[in-house]
Motif scaffolding. Structure first.
Motif, PDB file in Angstrom:
ATOM      1  N   PHE A  15       0.840  -1.202   0.000  1.00  0.00           N
ATOM      2  CA  PHE A  15       0.000   0.000   0.000  1.00  0.00           C
ATOM      3  C   PHE A  15       0.876   1.253   0.000  1.00  0.00           C
ATOM      4  N   GLN A 104       3.097  -6.079   4.094  1.00  0.00           N
ATOM      5  CA  GLN A 104       2.201  -5.396   3.167  1.00  0.00           C
ATOM      6  C   GLN A 104       1.671  -6.313   2.071  1.00  0.00           C
ATOM      7  N   ARG A 108      -2.282  -6.986   0.917  1.00  0.00           N
ATOM      8  CA  ARG A 108      -2.806  -6.842  -0.435  1.00  0.00           C
ATOM      9  C   ARG A 108      -3.483  -8.127  -0.900  1.00  0.00           C
ATOM     10  N   ARG A 325      -5.199   2.728  -8.449  1.00  0.00           N
ATOM     11  CA  ARG A 325      -5.560   2.351  -7.089  1.00  0.00           C
ATOM     12  C   ARG A 325      -7.058   2.507  -6.869  1.00  0.00           C
ATOM     13  N   GLU A 329      -7.334   1.516  -1.588  1.00  0.00           N
ATOM     14  CA  GLU A 329      -5.880   1.531  -1.746  1.00  0.00           C
ATOM     15  C   GLU A 329      -5.338   2.955  -1.724  1.00  0.00           C
TER      16      GLU A 329
END
Length: 454
Positions: A15, A104, A108, A325, A329
């Motif tokens: 992110f 991360q 996701r 995004r 996001e």
């Protein structure tokens, strides 16, 4: 211009840049999936049992109020507030996990699979069940075999409720003959079309119908998923060229089918393509697709091996920016770039969280956990880059820099690197340096094409 692996990794597999920035190597990204999921301990949510308890109490009080119990009416209002509070706290923690987890790539993947196996909060009960679905069906299984993930997602009460499986009764079952009710094909259709084989997969309407018969008997109860044989269609079903079931229906027959379905070549192609589209572009390189699909087939759907094939391919650290995004996001990445500390975030009041997070996201086109249909949130850029959605992003960029105090404390020249690494274009640098004031400069960086893409 080639960009650093750290920047590419942060944008493609996480992110964005922030205080928890892991080393940018395939080995490190894979290691994140082996690491203990400690962020869930820091930011817990709730499971199915807690959701059922909350909803059952609310339903009991609603019934009592309708029967004339005045005290129950007051208690019902409190129960409604309690339900909203547990949901809001969990939603905040979903954001905090994405913002502060050192793993991360794991975060996701959680959101990728949640979108793949969409369950939308279309009513009060499902609003409570979405979080348990994430916690029980998705999050623990993203690094397992696809058979396991598929089975957990398909048989979770949230999925069964969302696709109205409890309304599906075998026409020739004991319950079907007694109640003169029949099949609901929702779960069968989405299982084939969206979750495994894909829209162009090798299945027919007959396969959908036969699968719907095999799935009868699946229902939800206070303890979760239950299998009621008296609701299940007796006899065998011919699905995708193989026979399943028998005169005595069993849950094991459904498990057998899901295992076979997860291993099919069309499933390998569909799943790996969706992963590549999500992390690379709407038209991923053919050699990447072939490598990932082959790895899936050979490994029998071992997701860790599939991720490894994606991360070690020659394209894994190629140029970024082909994807837009989503609002979720974008907001998470913006808060990470601004350096919002966990203490600041945790001290946010409910009113401020709605003002600065959930309501702006609605203006950008996304209401958390409420996609319009079972196909989930779209991947293509055109769905998110519209005049109204872009206006919502720019408005949020101006608002959040002021609300967090960063418009007074953050130097735009430093923020360029903090937010974009080595991605900042000449145009963005020029716009930021010529902004009327610091707040406008920070907002222009957040609203830049580079920051809106990954």
């Amino acid at each position: 211009m080639a960009h650093s692996p750290e920047t590419i990794s942060a944008f493609r597999y996480g992110f964005g840049l922030g205080q928890h920035q892991p080393t940018a190597t395939p080995e490190n990204l894979i290691a994140q999936l082996h690491a203990a999921d400690t962020i869930t301990q820091a930011y817990p949510t709730f499971g199915f049992d807690a959701a059922v308890a909350q909803f059952s109490e609310f339903a009991r009080l609603t019934k009592a109020e309708k029967s004339g119990d005045a005290q129950a009416g007051q208690q019902r209002q409190q129960a409604r507030k309690d339900m909203r509070k547990i949901q809001e706290d969990a939603l905040r923690h979903v954001f905090f996990r994405a913002m502060y987890s050192p793993n991360q790539f794991r975060e996701r993947l959680v959101h990728f699979w949640l979108n793949h196996f969409t369950v939308s909060a279309k009513n009060a009960r499902l609003s409570l069940l979405v979080i348990p679905f994430v916690e029980e069906a998705i999050r623990p299984h993203i690094a397992s075999n696809f058979t396991t993930l598929l089975t957990q997602a398909t048989l979770h009460p949230a999925m069964l409720d969302y696709l109205d499986q409890s309304a599906s009764i075998g026409p020739n079952s004991i319950a079907g003959r007694r109640r003169d009710r029949g099949l609901n094909e929702n779960l069968a259709r989405e299982l084939l079309e969206l979750h495994t084989l894909g829209v162009n997969g090798a299945y027919t309407q007959t396969d959908v119908r036969q699968l719907a018969e095999l799935l009868t008997g699946l229902r939800t109860g206070r303890q979760g998923m239950i299998y009621q044989r008296q609701w299940a269609e007796p006899g065998t079903e011919q699905i995708l060229g193989k026979t399943y079931g028998g005169d005595r229906p069993q849950l094991a027959h459904i498990h057998e089918f899901l295992d076979d379905l997860a291993r099919r070549a069309d499933t390998a192609t569909h799943i790996t393509r969706k992963l590549a589209v999500h992390f690379f572009s709407d038209n991923p390189p053919q050699d990447l697709l072939a490598h990932m699909a082959s790895t899936y087939r050979v490994s029998g759907g071992d997701l860790m091996q599939v991720y490894g094939a994606m991360l070690t391919n020659k394209h894994s650290f190629s140029a970024i920016g082909a994807k837009v995004r989503t609002p979720f996001e974008y907001v998470v990445s913006g808060l990470r770039a601004l350096g919002i500390t966990s203490t600041e975030a945790e001290n946010y009041s409910s009113r401020h969280f709605r003002r600065d997070i959930t309501l702006p996201m609605r203006l950008m086109g996304q209401v958390m956990f409420r996609p319009a249909g079972p196909d989930g949130w779209p991947e293509d850029a055109s769905a998110w880059i519209t005049p109204s959605n872009l206006a919502g992003r720019l408005q949020w960029a101006m608002q959040i820099t002021r609300a967090t105090g960063r418009s007074q404390s953050l130097d735009p020249r430093l923020f360029l690197t903090q937010a974009l690494g080595d991605l900042a274009s000449k145009q963005t640098r020029f716009a930021a340096s010529n902004a009327a004031n610091r707040q406008e400069a920070l907002a222009l960086i957040l609203a830049s094409p580079e920051f809106n893409r990954r």
